[in-house]
Scaffold this active site. Structure first.
Site, PDB file in Angstrom:
ATOM      1  N   CYS A 176       0.800  -1.236   0.000  1.00 30.07           N
ATOM      2  CA  CYS A 176       0.000   0.000   0.000  1.00 30.07           C
ATOM      3  C   CYS A 176       0.828   1.279   0.000  1.00 30.07           C
ATOM      4  O   CYS A 176       0.262   2.373  -0.052  1.00 30.07           O
ATOM      5  CB  CYS A 176      -0.948   0.000   1.184  1.00 30.07           C
ATOM      6  SG  CYS A 176      -0.103  -0.023   2.787  1.00 30.07           S
ATOM      7  N   GLY A 177       2.154   1.158   0.083  1.00 28.76           N
ATOM      8  CA  GLY A 177       2.982   2.360   0.032  1.00 28.76           C
ATOM      9  C   GLY A 177       2.685   3.302   1.176  1.00 28.76           C
ATOM     10  O   GLY A 177       2.488   2.896   2.324  1.00 28.76           O
ATOM     11  N   GLY A 179       0.037   5.019   1.569  1.00 26.29           N
ATOM     12  CA  GLY A 179      -1.390   5.092   1.859  1.00 26.29           C
ATOM     13  C   GLY A 179      -2.196   6.004   0.968  1.00 26.29           C
ATOM     14  O   GLY A 179      -3.370   6.276   1.260  1.00 26.29           O
ATOM     15  N   THR A 197       2.176  -3.385   3.987  1.00 31.36           N
ATOM     16  CA  THR A 197       3.447  -2.895   3.450  1.00 31.36           C
ATOM     17  C   THR A 197       4.586  -3.564   4.204  1.00 31.36           C
ATOM     18  O   THR A 197       4.395  -4.040   5.328  1.00 31.36           O
ATOM     19  CB  THR A 197       3.565  -1.363   3.577  1.00 31.36           C
ATOM     20  OG1 THR A 197       4.850  -0.941   3.105  1.00 31.36           O
ATOM     21  CG2 THR A 197       3.410  -0.909   5.015  1.00 31.36           C
ATOM     22  N   SER A 199       7.455  -1.777   4.571  1.00 35.75           N
ATOM     23  CA  SER A 199       8.277  -0.626   4.919  1.00 35.75           C
ATOM     24  C   SER A 199       7.737   0.043   6.174  1.00 35.75           C
ATOM     25  O   SER A 199       6.594   0.511   6.188  1.00 35.75           O
ATOM     26  CB  SER A 199       8.309   0.384   3.764  1.00 35.75           C
ATOM     27  OG  SER A 199       8.815   1.633   4.202  1.00 35.75           O
ATOM     28  N   CYS A 354      15.823   4.930 -16.076  1.00 31.26           N
ATOM     29  CA  CYS A 354      14.500   4.308 -16.186  1.00 31.26           C
ATOM     30  C   CYS A 354      13.625   5.049 -17.185  1.00 31.26           C
ATOM     31  O   CYS A 354      12.898   4.416 -17.975  1.00 31.26           O
ATOM     32  CB  CYS A 354      13.835   4.262 -14.821  1.00 31.26           C
ATOM     33  SG  CYS A 354      14.604   3.093 -13.668  1.00 31.26           S
TER      34      CYS A 354
END
Length: 382
Positions: A176-177, A179, A197, A199, A354
């Site tokens: 979910c990173g 949020g 998550t 993290s 990237c």
């Protein structure tokens, strides 16, 4: 050193230079040229280092200040379009890593937490400055957007519309990173969100962001999920799952999705089905990551789901990355004391490399919608 030894070293240096010059000319890149995509060399050992070490030598020599390029994004676009990366020698350590990915589960439960600690926990100050207000560290949707904020909000809306969210439904957000999607879905669609998550820094910010909303954020491995949801979404997380875990991943999603549910997978993808990982990206940015292919996703999902829709908007990631890079440069004075010049060069290299890869169509961005089988089919909005 005798004159003969000096001449021998000089001849060796010229040899490496001639090889590099010949390769770069295929991409219309000049050494010490005047165009924005030409490279400026400040250390003559650059050529030998890159030709011996490949991608890792190219990235580390940039971090060490051995070469410069005004437009790294164009440099990488040209290098990849000319397929120069396929002509560099495979360093022995790269070969060992490819073998390791086939023999070892680099994304096991224990190792899966490494990317959270080494990348996503770099610091909320960095990502808060570089990203949009929803803290979306994934591709925005630029179809009608003119700014990063608009592109990321359009992405969030499109995800919610593709999932056909309705008030009172439950939504699982795998990876979910910080949020942002959880907050957006709960606030605008009235759903109950359960986010996981790996993290710790992300969990802290996500919980603060979603305070007062029907949102739960846990620091948890996705493989430990055992409950039913109306909808499941996973944005920018599948790149960390790894080929040895694709089958398990889809098994987890299948057992947690209600019979009439929908699942949306948002992931970067590679054009080829293999276990190759860029050694520089693996060492400095995303440890143990691996880009899935169309075949990877199709084979792993086939036993569990009907594929309702496949949407490729990889060119939008080029725009997203360049927007992040501009913000990174603009806010660097506030970040410099915490991160240092070498980190700046590393992150500059990462974002531009990237962007060039997406522009060269070397990698893609996919949103795939799955179901257990929707009566009458599914009409997916764009």
């Amino acid at each position: 050193m005798s004159s003969s030894c000096i001449e021998e070293v000089s001849r060796e240096d010229n040899q490496w230079y001639r090889i590099a010059h010949g390769m770069l000319s295929k991409a219309d890149i000049e050494i010490n040229g005047s165009r924005p995509w030409d490279i400026q060399i400040s250390n003559p050992d650059f050529f030998k280092r890159v030709l011996n070490q490949g991608s890792l030598g190219l990235g580390e020599s940039y971090m060490d200040g051995w070469w410069q390029c005004e437009r790294l994004d164009i440099f990488f676009q040209r290098v990849l379009q000319a397929r120069l990366d396929k002509q560099l020698p495979h360093h022995f350590r790269d070969t060992l890593r490819i073998i390791a990915t086939r023999l070892i589960n680099l994304q096991s439960r224990r190792r899966a937490w490494m990317v959270g600690k080494e990348h996503y926990d770099l610091g909320n100050d960095l990502f808060a400055q570089m990203l949009d207000p929803y803290m979306q560290y994934s591709c925005g949707y630029w179809k009608q957007a003119e700014t990063l904020e608009q592109a990321q909000e359009a992405k969030l809306k499109m995800i919610c519309e593709k999932l056909q969210l309705q008030p009172g439904q439950s939504l699982l957000d795998i990876g979910c990173g910080w949020g942002g999607l959880a907050e957006y879905a709960a606030r605008h669609y009235g759903v109950r969100v359960f986010g996981v998550t790996i993290s710790a820094e992300q969990q802290i910010m996500a919980q603060a962001r979603c305070a007062g909303l029907d949102v739960t954020i846990l620091l948890q491995d996705y493989r430990d999920l055992h409950r039913q949801f109306d909808r499941i979404v996973s944005v920018g997380m599948f790149e960390h799952v790894g080929p040895k875990n694709y089958a398990t991943y889809f098994e987890v999603v299948a057992r947690n999705l209600k019979p009439d549910g929908l699942f949306l997978l948002h992931t970067i993808g590679g054009n080829n089905t293999n276990d190759k990982v860029d050694p520089w990206i693996n060492k400095y940015i995303f440890p143990n990551g691996c880009l899935p292919s169309v075949a990877h996703i199709a084979n792993a999902s086939e036993p569990h789901f009907i594929m309702e829709d496949w949407h490729n908007f990889g060119s939008d990631y080029d725009l997203t990355l360049m927007a992040w890079f501009q913000r990174f440069l603009q806010t660097w004075p506030q970040l410099a004391d915490n991160y240092g010049e070498r980190f700046k060069r590393m992150f500059t290299y990462y974002l531009n490399a990237c962007a060039g890869a997406f522009r060269a169509r070397e990698i893609q961005l996919w949103q795939v919608v799955f179901s257990h089988g929707v009566d009458g089919g599914l009409r997916v909005p764009r």
